[in-house]
Design an enzyme around this catalytic site. Structure first.
Site, PDB file in Angstrom:
ATOM      1  N   GLY A 265       0.804  -1.218   0.000  1.00  0.00           N
ATOM      2  CA  GLY A 265       0.000   0.000   0.000  1.00  0.00           C
ATOM      3  C   GLY A 265       0.838   1.270   0.000  1.00  0.00           C
TER       4      GLY A 265
ATOM      5  CG  LEU B  57       2.105   4.197   6.033  1.00  0.00           C
ATOM      6  CD1 LEU B  57       3.010   5.419   5.962  1.00  0.00           C
ATOM      7  CD2 LEU B  57       1.139   4.317   7.215  1.00  0.00           C
TER       8      LEU B  57
ATOM      9  CG  ASP C  81      -6.656 -12.306   6.004  1.00  0.00           C
ATOM     10  OD1 ASP C  81      -6.665 -11.205   6.616  1.00  0.00           O
ATOM     11  OD2 ASP C  81      -7.688 -12.973   5.785  1.00  0.00           O
ATOM     12  CB  ILE C  82      -3.293  -8.952   9.663  1.00  0.00           C
ATOM     13  CG1 ILE C  82      -4.427  -7.968   9.341  1.00  0.00           C
ATOM     14  CG2 ILE C  82      -2.004  -8.558   8.953  1.00  0.00           C
ATOM     15  CD1 ILE C  82      -4.193  -6.574   9.889  1.00  0.00           C
TER      16      ILE C  82
ATOM     17  CB  ALA D 159      -5.781  -0.021   7.224  1.00  0.00           C
TER      18      ALA D 159
ATOM     19  CB  THR E 174      -7.791   7.166  11.024  1.00  0.00           C
ATOM     20  OG1 THR E 174      -8.449   8.139  10.217  1.00  0.00           O
ATOM     21  CG2 THR E 174      -8.859   6.417  11.811  1.00  0.00           C
ATOM     22  CG  ASP E 175      -8.556  12.216  10.311  1.00  0.00           C
ATOM     23  OD1 ASP E 175      -7.955  11.306   9.707  1.00  0.00           O
ATOM     24  OD2 ASP E 175      -9.413  12.930   9.763  1.00  0.00           O
TER      25      ASP E 175
ATOM     26  CE1 TYR F 109     -10.776   3.407   7.861  1.00  0.00           C
ATOM     27  CE2 TYR F 109     -11.210   5.691   8.463  1.00  0.00           C
ATOM     28  CZ  TYR F 109     -10.327   4.694   8.115  1.00  0.00           C
ATOM     29  OH  TYR F 109      -8.986   4.985   8.002  1.00  0.00           O
TER      30      TYR F 109
ATOM     31  CE  LYS G  90      -7.198   2.828  11.150  1.00  0.00           C
ATOM     32  NZ  LYS G  90      -6.051   1.996  10.700  1.00  0.00           N
TER      33      LYS G  90
END
Length: 284
Positions: free
Chosen positions: A14, A16, A39-40, A63, A104-105, A128, A132
């Site tokens: 990805g 990042l 696959d986590i 993610a 994430t924000d 979402y 997170k």
């Protein structure tokens, strides 16, 4: 400063993950695992792979990021953003590895009139953000862990972020629709990678850190700065969040304060300087 010797990076294909892999490959042995390779959410597979590698650090860049789709398939979001993190947390505890996980924000509701700090209580508006937040809680159960919240990522490969789309539209002479009522602190993946490396070398107190570039702006501000850096005349069409029929609600004031990270000896460049570096690098 002590750099880790062996690092596992999940979600390595990805935006990042590829930047993290490029950065860490300069100083240590890197095991880059894509979703196809691991696959986590498969806890048994995660545990077996981590025991085989025996890493010093596990950096989770995997993610589920489909913000709107998550409203209809919450199980997928929770599997990717929480269940998978729990598996990594247990594997890190078993192998003695430090876990780095990215938040994430979107765990905030955006009602604040100032940038959020790590001490502000979360209040996600959708599935979402909730998934997170659950992932953060899972990660913090590891004996040694860092949760680094990022926001509005840009750069890296594949270059498909909102900021990348703005740059392409400006270059192509196409109008840019940009939110005037959403406040953000953009994060350049190269700077996030550098900060992650510094955290694992310096080892500040474990916990949550906002790992974003410095400064606050709106999406209109991002577009105006991008046009100036590209030296292009741009048609920027300001728009408001409530004018769009989005499946999931977005926080209006998403800005994050990175003062805690700076106090740990890891200051972040301004988003304007980061965007200038990225434009120069990607357009040369």
């Amino acid at each position: 400063m002590n750099h880790p010797n062996r690092v596992v990076i999940t979600g390595a294909a990805g935006q990042l993950g590829s930047a993290i892999a490029a950065r860490f490959s300069e100083t240590c042995e890197v095991f880059s695992l894509t979703r196809a390779e691991l696959d986590i959410a498969d806890e048994r597979a995660v545990m077996e792979r981590m025991k085989t590698i025996a890493p010093d650090a596990v950096i989770n860049c995997a993610a589920y990021n489909a913000v709107d789709l998550a409203e209809d398939v919450p199980a997928d979001a929770i599997a990717g953003n929480a269940v998978g993190v729990r598996a990594l947390t247990r594997a890190a505890a078993e192998t003695g590895a430090t876990l780095v996980h990215y938040g994430t924000d979107f765990i905030f509701d955006g009602a604040s009139d100032r940038p959020y700090t790590e001490d502000d209580p979360p209040h996600p508006l959708g599935v979402y953000g909730l998934s997170k937040l659950l992932g953060e809680w899972m990660a913090l159960d590891a004996p040694s862990s860092y949760v680094l919240r990022v926001e509005s990522l840009f750069g890296g490969h594949p270059a498909k972020s909102s900021i990348d789309k703005i740059l392409v539209n400006i270059e192509n002479g196409e109008p840019v629709r940009a939110f005037e009522d959403r406040t953000v602190t953009p994060s350049y993946v190269a700077d996030v990678a550098a900060a992650t490396e510094a955290i694992l070398a310096k080892r500040p107190a474990p916990g949550v850190y906002h790992c974003v570039n410095s400064g606050v702006t709106t999406w209109v501000g991002v577009a105006e700065t991008a046009a100036r850096l590209l030296n292009c005349k741009a048609t920027i069409l300001p728009t408001r969040s409530d004018a769009h029929n989005l499946r999931a609600r977005r926080p209006r004031n998403c800005a994050l304060s990175n003062q805690k990270l700076a106090s740990a000896g890891i200051p972040m460049p301004t988003w304007q300087e980061a965007l200038e570096r990225y434009v120069r690098l990607s357009r040369d």
